[in-house]
Write a protein that holds these residues in place. Structure first.
Motif, short mmCIF file in Angstrom:
data_model
loop_
_atom_site.label_atom_id
_atom_site.label_comp_id
_atom_site.label_asym_id
_atom_site.label_seq_id
_atom_site.Cartn_x
_atom_site.Cartn_y
_atom_site.Cartn_z
N LEU A 141 47.89 20.98 4.41
CA LEU A 141 48.03 22.24 3.73
C LEU A 141 47.57 23.59 4.26
N PRO A 142 48.01 24.69 4.01
CA PRO A 142 47.77 25.69 4.59
C PRO A 142 46.18 26.10 4.15
N SER A 143 45.64 26.23 5.30
CA SER A 143 43.84 26.57 5.08
C SER A 143 43.90 27.94 4.85
N VAL A 144 44.51 28.98 5.05
CA VAL A 144 44.40 30.39 4.83
C VAL A 144 45.64 30.97 4.24
N HIS A 145 45.46 31.54 3.16
CA HIS A 145 46.48 32.26 2.28
C HIS A 145 46.40 33.83 2.52
N TYR A 146 47.36 34.34 3.34
CA TYR A 146 47.31 35.85 3.42
C TYR A 146 48.03 36.49 2.27
N ARG A 147 47.46 37.20 1.78
CA ARG A 147 48.24 38.19 0.66
C ARG A 147 48.30 39.61 1.05
N LEU A 148 49.50 40.00 1.24
CA LEU A 148 49.80 41.47 2.08
C LEU A 148 50.27 42.34 0.71
N LEU A 149 49.51 43.44 0.52
CA LEU A 149 49.93 44.23 -0.47
C LEU A 149 50.37 45.48 -0.06
N LEU A 150 51.89 45.83 -0.60
CA LEU A 150 52.63 46.52 0.07
C LEU A 150 52.99 47.73 -0.91
N ARG A 151 53.31 48.92 -0.21
CA ARG A 151 53.87 49.93 -0.87
C ARG A 151 54.30 50.92 0.19
N ASP A 152 55.55 51.02 0.53
CA ASP A 152 56.04 51.92 1.44
C ASP A 152 55.67 51.58 2.52
N SER A 153 55.77 49.92 3.17
CA SER A 153 55.07 49.53 4.45
C SER A 153 56.06 48.99 5.15
N GLU A 154 57.30 49.87 5.25
CA GLU A 154 58.27 49.21 6.24
C GLU A 154 57.74 49.52 7.56
#
Length: 123
Positions: free
Chosen positions: A35-48
């Motif tokens: 199982l994935p040991s790390v969960h990355y959450r990327l918060l985006l707003r105009d991040s192209e």
């Protein structure tokens, strides 16, 4: 004598590689995938400008460490090409696109805020 040492090192390297391949194959066949040991959450707003680069760096780090990861892309109303890039990245099994309210995770959660990054800042 030197040839014997070279042959022994080559045999050791090949056998180590075969053992690693066999272990991965057994995990896939038995369904006991780690199982994935790390969960990355990327918060985006105009991040192209930085989104794809950050995802590639996370995947590269995961590949070389041998630890699977999960990446959740959370967009907060971008007006540039961030939604399109997120949709393309969502096709891969390691990335998931969620609304801000729906993002839930388990394990170690690392939140990376890409909302405040301008074009010159680096991850």
């Amino acid at each position: 004598m030197e040839e014997l040492v070279v042959w022994l090192l080559a045999a050791f390297g090949c056998s180590s590689l075969l053992v690693m391949i066999a272990e991965r194959w057994i995990q896939q066949m038995t369904g006991i995938a780690e199982l994935p040991s790390v969960h990355y959450r990327l918060l985006l707003r105009d991040s192209e400008q930085v989104l794809e680069q950050v995802v590639r760096k996370l995947l590269f780090r995961s590949y070389w460490s041998g630890k699977p990861i999960r990446i959740t892309l959370i967009d907060e109303g971008s007006v540039d090409d961030t939604p399109h890039i997120s949709t393309v990245l969502n096709r891969y099994p390691h990335c998931q696109l969620f609304d801000w309210q729906d993002a839930v995770g388990s394990g170690t959660i690392v939140t990376i805020d890409l909302r405040s990054m301008n074009h010159k800042e680096r991850f």
